[in-house]
Design a protein around this motif. Structure first.
Motif, PDB file in Angstrom:
ATOM      1  N   ALA A 117       0.814  -1.222   0.000  1.00 18.15           N
ATOM      2  CA  ALA A 117       0.000   0.000   0.000  1.00 18.15           C
ATOM      3  C   ALA A 117       0.841   1.262   0.000  1.00 18.15           C
ATOM      4  O   ALA A 117       0.273   2.366   0.062  1.00 18.15           O
ATOM      5  CB  ALA A 117      -0.927  -0.006   1.222  1.00 18.15           C
ATOM      6  N   TYR A 118       2.154   1.111  -0.079  1.00 21.11           N
ATOM      7  CA  TYR A 118       3.019   2.291   0.026  1.00 21.11           C
ATOM      8  C   TYR A 118       2.885   3.159  -1.210  1.00 21.11           C
ATOM      9  O   TYR A 118       2.963   2.689  -2.358  1.00 21.11           O
ATOM     10  CB  TYR A 118       4.473   1.866   0.209  1.00 21.11           C
ATOM     11  N   VAL A 119       2.679   4.415  -0.958  1.00 23.76           N
ATOM     12  CA  VAL A 119       2.658   5.439  -2.009  1.00 23.76           C
ATOM     13  C   VAL A 119       3.494   6.604  -1.505  1.00 23.76           C
ATOM     14  O   VAL A 119       3.320   7.042  -0.352  1.00 23.76           O
ATOM     15  CB  VAL A 119       1.212   5.901  -2.318  1.00 23.76           C
ATOM     16  N   ALA A 124       1.986   7.394   6.178  1.00 21.17           N
ATOM     17  CA  ALA A 124       1.140   7.135   7.346  1.00 21.17           C
ATOM     18  C   ALA A 124       0.004   6.182   7.010  1.00 21.17           C
ATOM     19  O   ALA A 124      -0.326   5.276   7.780  1.00 21.17           O
ATOM     20  CB  ALA A 124       0.580   8.456   7.894  1.00 21.17           C
ATOM     21  N   GLY A 125      -0.599   6.374   5.839  1.00 19.36           N
ATOM     22  CA  GLY A 125      -1.679   5.477   5.441  1.00 19.36           C
ATOM     23  C   GLY A 125      -1.201   4.048   5.268  1.00 19.36           C
ATOM     24  O   GLY A 125      -1.876   3.099   5.666  1.00 19.36           O
ATOM     25  N   ALA A 126      -0.006   3.861   4.683  1.00 19.50           N
ATOM     26  CA  ALA A 126       0.541   2.513   4.530  1.00 19.50           C
ATOM     27  C   ALA A 126       0.821   1.882   5.891  1.00 19.50           C
ATOM     28  O   ALA A 126       0.583   0.682   6.101  1.00 19.50           O
ATOM     29  CB  ALA A 126       1.812   2.565   3.687  1.00 19.50           C
ATOM     30  N   ALA A 132      -3.237  -2.517  10.780  1.00 21.54           N
ATOM     31  CA  ALA A 132      -4.553  -3.160  10.763  1.00 21.54           C
ATOM     32  C   ALA A 132      -4.448  -4.614  10.293  1.00 21.54           C
ATOM     33  O   ALA A 132      -5.127  -5.504  10.821  1.00 21.54           O
ATOM     34  CB  ALA A 132      -5.498  -2.373   9.846  1.00 21.54           C
ATOM     35  N   GLY A 133      -3.573  -4.861   9.305  1.00 24.94           N
ATOM     36  CA  GLY A 133      -3.392  -6.244   8.844  1.00 24.94           C
ATOM     37  C   GLY A 133      -2.817  -7.133   9.923  1.00 24.94           C
ATOM     38  O   GLY A 133      -3.234  -8.290  10.082  1.00 24.94           O
ATOM     39  N   ALA A 134      -1.854  -6.621  10.700  1.00 22.09           N
ATOM     40  CA  ALA A 134      -1.291  -7.416  11.794  1.00 22.09           C
ATOM     41  C   ALA A 134      -2.331  -7.697  12.868  1.00 22.09           C
ATOM     42  O   ALA A 134      -2.392  -8.810  13.414  1.00 22.09           O
ATOM     43  CB  ALA A 134      -0.085  -6.680  12.392  1.00 22.09           C
ATOM     44  N   MET A 135      -3.176  -6.718  13.173  1.00 21.75           N
ATOM     45  CA  MET A 135      -4.227  -6.929  14.164  1.00 21.75           C
ATOM     46  C   MET A 135      -5.256  -7.941  13.677  1.00 21.75           C
ATOM     47  O   MET A 135      -5.712  -8.816  14.437  1.00 21.75           O
ATOM     48  CB  MET A 135      -4.906  -5.605  14.494  1.00 21.75           C
ATOM     49  N   LEU A 136      -5.631  -7.847  12.402  1.00 26.24           N
ATOM     50  CA  LEU A 136      -6.577  -8.822  11.847  1.00 26.24           C
ATOM     51  C   LEU A 136      -5.972 -10.227  11.830  1.00 26.24           C
ATOM     52  O   LEU A 136      -6.682 -11.223  12.028  1.00 26.24           O
ATOM     53  CB  LEU A 136      -6.988  -8.400  10.440  1.00 26.24           C
ATOM     54  N   HIS A 137      -4.677 -10.305  11.597  1.00 24.17           N
ATOM     55  CA  HIS A 137      -3.994 -11.610  11.658  1.00 24.17           C
ATOM     56  C   HIS A 137      -4.104 -12.200  13.056  1.00 24.17           C
ATOM     57  O   HIS A 137      -4.385 -13.396  13.231  1.00 24.17           O
ATOM     58  CB  HIS A 137      -2.532 -11.431  11.262  1.00 24.17           C
TER      59      HIS A 137
END
Length: 324
Positions: A117-119, A124-126, A132-137
């Protein structure tokens, strides 16, 4: 995976899964966690990072390839952690995994999502997406076992010794089951599976009671190694000759070893009960010396300890006769 046909009316019926002689302990390769399939789906969902990488500039190519590799590596680590957790849950006495694989898998997964997601200008958004991905994992797969189970009062050195011997025994059983496949006989495969179940019952007992490893080392190493060598030689001979006498001798060997395993396990269980009785009696004596009376053990009356007849009730005993 394809399986050879077999059933109740087959000329070579396969092993009955409800056979009471089968052990409740599965083989190491048969232990599965119910969430293992999720790791495969997450890896598949990360394939767009791999495909889109070839339509990016060099920096984007590297980022997308790193994103896919990080997510795939995280799912591999997570799957290994789930297998370790399943093996941990399957045993009553177990150590926590030495490496928290699911934790590292979650970190790699979050890192891969952040890279994908890096742009430039939106770091900060990435970072938020990766977090969030680590928490969902963590919510999807849970955490690693963080403490030992049933290890109170057990010598760690003995437990490591038991683990090495049991691992060696499992390797011998796996070699036996692989060798017997060369015969193409489903009955023999089922017989070896039953023998492996009896050996794994002994494995479970040793893992629960590591102090007995000295008495069982010969049975778990020398005897299983001999059974493995005999199985390999028999499989090579029987695949060529189909000699019934060789088959009978081999099945007799398995029967003798299986009976010996069951007898040894029963003897160790009886020895454990004897040790417990001794400890209880010593504790009662110590409490009595210190003035603390333990609750009395209910005992049967003397006249009820032996069978009585009607004559015993009507005729008074010598001690109960009136003195003249």
């Amino acid at each position: 995976m394809a399986k050879r046909f077999g059933g109740r009316f087959s000329p070579q019926p396969r092993l009955d899964e409800n056979d009471p002689r089968l052990s409740a302990r599965p083989a190491p390769g048969e232990i599965r966690h119910p969430l293992e399939s999720r790791t495969r789906w997450v890896t598949i969902m990360a394939i767009p990072f791999l495909i889109s990488a070839f339509w990016q500039d060099p920096a984007g190519l590297a980022l997308h390839l790193l994103a896919f590799g990080s997510i795939a590596s995280g799912m591999w680590m997570t799957r290994e952690g789930l297998q370790a957790e399943a093996a941990y849950d399957a045993r009553r006495v177990a150590r926590r995994p030495a490496i928290p694989r699911k934790l590292f898998g979650g970190i790699l997964t979050g890192l891969g999502l952040a890279l994908g997601a890096y742009v430039p200008g939106a770091e900060a958004g990435a970072g938020v997406i990766g977090l969030a991905g680590a928490m969902l994992h963590w919510l999807s797969f849970g955490s690693d076992p963080m403490r030992d189970k049933g290890m109170e009062g057990i010598d760690g050195v003995q437990q490591d010794r038991v683990h090495r011997i049991v691992t060696e025994g499992e390797a011998h059983l796996k070699a036996m089951q692989d060798a017997i496949l060369r015969t193409g006989d489903r009955r023999l495969e089922a017989r070896v599976a039953l023998f492996a179940a009896a050996a794994r019952d002994l494995f479970t007992h040793v893992e629960d009671n590591p102090d007995n490893i000295g008495a069982l080392r010969r049975y778990l190493s020398i005897y299983l190694q001999g059974a493995r060598d005999a199985t390999i030689k028999f499989a090579d001979l029987y695949a060529q000759t189909r000699h019934p006498r060789a088959r009978q001798d081999y099945e007799t060997l398995l029967n003798d070893l299986e009976t010996e395993f069951a007898a040894r396990r029963a003897k160790l269980l009886e020895g454990g009960r004897a040790d417990l009785d001794i400890e209880i009696s010593v504790l009662r004596e110590r409490l009595a010396r210190e003035g603390v009376r333990p609750p009395p053990t209910p005992a049967e009356p003397a006249e009820l300890q032996s069978p009585m007849t009607l004559d015993d009730l009507l005729i008074p005993r010598e001690s109960e006769k009136p003195r003249r």
